[in-house]
Design a protein around this motif. Structure first.
Motif, short mmCIF file in Angstrom:
data_model
loop_
_atom_site.label_atom_id
_atom_site.label_comp_id
_atom_site.label_asym_id
_atom_site.label_seq_id
_atom_site.Cartn_x
_atom_site.Cartn_y
_atom_site.Cartn_z
N SER B 72 -7.55 -0.32 -3.46
CA SER B 72 -6.44 -0.76 -4.31
C SER B 72 -5.89 -2.11 -3.87
CB SER B 72 -5.29 0.25 -4.28
OG SER B 72 -5.77 1.56 -4.30
N PHE B 73 -5.73 -2.28 -2.55
CA PHE B 73 -5.16 -3.53 -2.05
C PHE B 73 -6.07 -4.72 -2.32
CE2 PHE B 73 -1.79 -2.18 1.34
CZ PHE B 73 -1.07 -1.58 0.34
N PHE B 200 0.65 12.54 0.14
CA PHE B 200 0.30 12.92 -1.23
C PHE B 200 1.02 12.09 -2.30
CE2 PHE B 200 -1.60 16.53 0.98
CZ PHE B 200 -2.87 16.44 0.43
N PRO B 201 2.34 11.80 -2.13
CA PRO B 201 2.93 10.88 -3.12
C PRO B 201 2.23 9.52 -3.11
CG PRO B 201 4.64 11.93 -1.82
CD PRO B 201 3.34 12.31 -1.19
N GLY B 202 1.85 9.05 -1.93
CA GLY B 202 1.16 7.76 -1.83
C GLY B 202 -0.17 7.78 -2.58
N LEU B 203 -0.99 8.79 -2.27
CA LEU B 203 -2.29 8.91 -2.94
C LEU B 203 -2.10 9.03 -4.45
CD1 LEU B 203 -4.15 11.48 -0.62
CD2 LEU B 203 -4.39 9.00 -0.65
N ILE B 239 3.78 0.19 -2.60
CA ILE B 239 4.51 1.26 -1.93
C ILE B 239 3.60 2.47 -1.69
CG2 ILE B 239 6.39 2.95 -2.23
CD1 ILE B 239 7.98 0.69 -3.56
N GLY B 240 2.79 2.81 -2.69
CA GLY B 240 1.86 3.93 -2.52
C GLY B 240 0.90 3.69 -1.37
N GLY B 241 0.34 2.47 -1.33
CA GLY B 241 -0.58 2.12 -0.25
C GLY B 241 0.13 2.12 1.10
N GLY B 242 1.37 1.64 1.10
CA GLY B 242 2.13 1.58 2.34
C GLY B 242 2.44 2.97 2.89
N LEU B 243 2.87 3.87 2.03
CA LEU B 243 3.18 5.25 2.46
C LEU B 243 1.93 5.92 3.03
CD1 LEU B 243 5.42 6.63 -0.45
CD2 LEU B 243 6.13 5.90 1.83
N THR B 244 0.83 5.78 2.29
CA THR B 244 -0.42 6.40 2.73
C THR B 244 -0.83 5.87 4.10
OG1 THR B 244 -1.07 6.45 0.42
CG2 THR B 244 -2.79 6.85 2.02
#
Lengths: 269, 329
Positions: B72-73, B200-203, B239-244
Motif C-alpha cells: 500500500s505504501f 485488525f483495524p489497520g489491515l 493511518i492503517g499502515g501505521g497501526l499495522t
C-alpha cells in the motif's frame, strides 16, 4: 449549435495565487451550459489550466464561489461531483502500466459499489466509450505501448465512461495528429448535441474557433474577451495579444475566423 | 481469473500454515498432538499447541501485515523502495525498546504485554503521530514531507540509540541487539491477542481502500475526477499502515525485506491491480515469514537463529534478482 442550454457550472469572482508567486488569476465569471462547447484559449501562462482545475474542484482557489447545478462545490463529496463532471488533466504519469481497458473501466468508479466490480450497464458504458474514441482495437494495450495521441484518447474514453453532464478537458488534443484532432472536436460536437456541456482548454485557436459555441480568451490570469468566436477573435484582440505576426481569415465553410502566421515580419504596402 | 489467483496464494498460505507447526528442533508425534486436545497432557502436545501454533500464527499475521503495508505504501508514496519501516516507526519502536531494556526502573508489565513491547509500541505510535502532524495540510497530506520527515525521524532515533548504546552496560546492549534482529520466538496466545486491537483495524483500512489505490496509482488528479476522495484515502492508508506496522514491530522487532520484496514479487507474478496485490501480498508475506521462521528454528538446532537474519539473507539476493531482471519496478 444555438439551442439554449442550462447552466451547469458557474464560477464567480475567482481569485487565486500560488504561494511564493506573484502571478494572479482573476476571473469574475465563468459559466458552462449543457449543449455547449466552450473553448478556453490564451497564451502560455494565461491561467487556462488553473481555471479548469478550479472548476473541477481539483484546486481550491483562495477566493470565489463555485456552484455545480446550484450547489456549492465544496459541500459536495467527490462521488457526487464525479457523477456530474468529468475532468481530464493535461498530464497523466501513471505509476503502473495499466491497459486501456483497465483505465476505461476505472472511469465507472462513481457508478459502482464495492471494489469496482462492473455490471452490465457499466460494461455497456465502457464499450461505448472505447468505440466512440476509436480505442476498441487497442483495448488490451498497456499505456506504455501507446502513442501520445492514443494515450489522450484512452483517458478521454475513461472520462466518457463516467457519463458526466459536463466535461472539462485540459489540452486533450495537444499530441494528436490532424485527423484525430478533427475527429476529436467533431466528437465534442456530437456530445454537446446529446446534451453535454464541454469546456476545452486548447492552444489551437483555429480548432477552438471552428468547433466552439463560445470562446473565453485569457491573458495573464484575466479574461479579456468572451462570447461567440467571431466576437472574440477580432484582428484587434489578436494583434494586441500575439503581436503583428499573424493574419486573420475566415473559414470557407462558415463565418468563423481563423488565424495564419505571417511569413515576413514587415508588411509592405 | 482473479478468484483463481487469490485461491492459489491462499493454498500456499494454508500449506505453510499447516506444515510449519510440525517443523522444529523437537520432532512431534501426531497421535500425541491429537490426544492433547482431548485432555491428555503430554510434552509433544504442549510444544505443538502452546509454542509452535501461536508462533506460526504470529509469523503469518506479521509477515502478511508487513507485506500488505509495503504494497500500500509503495502506491501511496509513488515510490517502489518504500517499506513499512521507511517512515521511522521502527526507529521509534527500537528507541522505546532500548530505553526500557537499558533503564530497569522503566520496567512495567500490562496484561500479556512485556515492558519492551509497551515501550516499543509507544515509540512507534509517537513517531506515527509526529510524522502525521508534520505532514498534515488543509488540502491533504504532503506525501513528500511525510517521507522526508519519516526518514529524518529514523535518523534521529538511530542517533539516540547510538547514544544509549554508548552509555549502557553490555548486557542491555546484547538484549537490544537481539531485539533488533527481529524474532517471533517468545510468544504465547496472550501476546497474539494483544496484537489484534491495533492490527485488525489497520489491515481492514488497507484492504478497504484497495480499489481506491488503483485510481491513485493511475494519477491523483484522475482519481479525484473519477470520484475518489483522495485526501481521505491517503490519510486512511497512512493511518492503517501505521497501526499495522506499530502493532507488528512492537511484538516482533524490525523484520526487514518482507515489506519490500513480497509486494514486488506479487506484482511480478500477478500484475499490479491492487485488488489482487494487497490480498496476495498478505498471503505470500505471511507464508514467507512463517516459512523463514521454520528455517530459523531448525537450521542451527538446538539454537535458534533470529528470523530477521533469514529474511535478510534469503530476501536480499531475491530483491537483487528482481532489480536486474527485465521486470520494471
Amino acid at each position: 449549435m444555438n439551442k439554449p442550454g442550462k447552466i451547469i457550472i458557474e464560477l464567480n469572482n475567482i481569485y487565486h495565487r500560488f504561494p511564493g508567486s506573484d502571478w494572479e488569476l482573476n476571473i469574475s465569471e465563468f459559466t458552462l451550459s449543457s449543449r455547449k462547447v466552450l473553448g478556453i484559449i490564451g497564451p502560455n501562462g494565461s491561467g487556462k489550466s488553473t481555471l479548469l482545475r478550479i472548476a473541477a474542484g481539483v484546486l481550491e482557489p483562495l477566493r470565489g464561489a463555485i456552484r455545480l447545478e446550484n450547489q456549492e462545490l465544496q459541500n459536495l463529496d467527490r462521488l457526487t461531483i464525479a457523477r456530474h463532471m468529468g475532468y481530464l488533466p493535461q498530464e497523466v504519469a501513471s505509476l503502473y502500466d495499466f491497459t486501456v481497458e483497465d483505465v476505461v473501466r476505472m472511469g465507472r468508479y462513481a457508478h459502482t459499489k464495492g471494489f469496482g466490480s462492473l455490471d452490465h450497464s457499466d460494461l455497456d458504458a465502457v464499450r461505448y466509450s472505447l468505440e466512440i474514441t476509436e480505442m476498441d482495437t487497442l483495448r488490451k494495450r498497456p499505456l506504455s505501448h501507446l502513442s501520445g495521441g492514443e494515450r489522450k484518447r484512452a483517458f478521454l474514453a475513461s472520462v466518457l465512461a463516467q457519463q458526466p453532464k459536463i466535461l472539462l478537458l485540459d489540452e486533450p488534443t495537444s499530441a494528436l495528429d490532424i485527423h484525430y484532432q478533427v475527429q476529436f472536436f467533431r466528437l465534442l460536437r456530437i456530445l454537446a448535441k446529446k446534451g453535454m456541456g464541454v469546456a476545452v482548454v486548447t492552444h489551437d485557436i483555429n480548432f477552438a474557433s471552428l468547433f466552439s459555441d463560445g470562446l473565453m480568451f485569457l491573458v495573464e490570469g484575466r479574461c479579456i474577451a468572451t462570447g461567440p468566436p467571431k466576437h472574440v477573435l477580432t484582428g484587434e484582440t489578436m494583434h494586441l495579444v500575439y503581436g503583428k505576426d499573424i493574419l486573420m481569415g475566415q473559414h470557407p465553410e462558415s463565418d468563423r475566423p481563423y488565424i495564419l502566421p505571417r511569413i515576413f515580419t514587415e508588411k509592405k504596402e | 481469473m482473479k478468484i483463481k489467483t487469490i485461491l492459489l496464494y491462499s493454498m500456499v498460505f494454508l500449506a505453510v500454515a499447516l506444515i510449519s507447526p510440525w517443523i522444529g528442533p523437537e520432532s512431534i508425534d501426531v497421535a500425541k498432538v491429537l490426544h492433547f486436545i482431548q485432555g491428555d497432557i503430554n510434552p509433544d502436545g504442549e510444544i505443538f499447541w502452546h509454542q509452535r501454533v501461536p508462533r506460526v500464527l504470529l509469523g503469518l499475521l506479521a509477515g502478511g501485515g508487513l507485506a500488505l503495508v509495503g504494497a500500500s505504501f509503495q502506491v501511496l508514496f509513488r515510490n517502489p523502495l518504500v517499506e513499512p519501516f521507511t517512515l521511522g516507526m521502527s526507529g521509534g519502536s527500537a528507541l522505546g525498546a532500548f530505553l526500557t531494556i537499558s533503564i530497569p526502573s522503566l520496567w512495567v508489565v500490562w496484561g500479556p504485554l512485556s515492558s519492551v513491547q509497551i515501550f516499543a509500541l509507544g515509540g512507534s505510535a509517537a513517531c506515527l503521530a509526529l510524522i502525521y502532524s508534520l505532514a498534515k495540510r488543509p488540502q491533504g497530506m504532503a506525501v513528500h514531507t511525510l517521507l522526508l520527515a519519516g526518514v529524518t525521524i529514523s535518523i534521529i532515533c538511530s542517533g539516540a540509540i547510538l547514544l544509549l548504546t554508548y552509555l549502557s552496560n553490555p548486557n542491555a546492549i546484547v538484549m537490544f541487539q537481539r531485539w533488533m534482529m527481529g524474532g517471533i520466538d517468545v510468544i504465547g496466545y496472550g501476546e497474539l491477542v494483544s496484537l489484534c486491537p491495533l492490527l485488525f483495524p489497520g489491515l481492514g483500512l488497507l484492504f478497504f481502500h484497495a480499489n481506491d489505490l488503483n485510481h491513485i496509482a493511475l494519477s491523483e488528479e484522475i482519481a479525484l475526477g473519477h470520484g475518489v476522495a483522495v485526501k481521505n484515502v491517503k490519510r486512511n492508508v497512512f493511518i492503517g499502515g501505521g497501526l499495522t506496522t506499530a502493532a507488528i514491530v512492537s511484538l516482533v522487532g524490525p523484520i526487514g525485506f518482507v515489506g519490500l520484496i513480497i509486494p514486488h514479487s506479487v506484482r511480478r507474478l500477478s500484475g499490479f491491480d491492487q485488488r489482487l496485490v494487497l490480498p496476495c501480498s498478505f498471503l505470500l508475506g505471511g507464508a514467507a515469514l512463517a516459512a523463514c521462521d521454520s528455517i530459523a528454528r531448525t537450521v542451527l538446532a538446538p539454537t535458534e537463529l533470529p528470523v530477521g537474519i533469514i529474511t535478510a539473507i534469503v530476501g536480499g539476493p531475491l530483491f537483487i534478482y528482481l532489480l536486474v531482471s527485465r521486470y520494471r519496478i
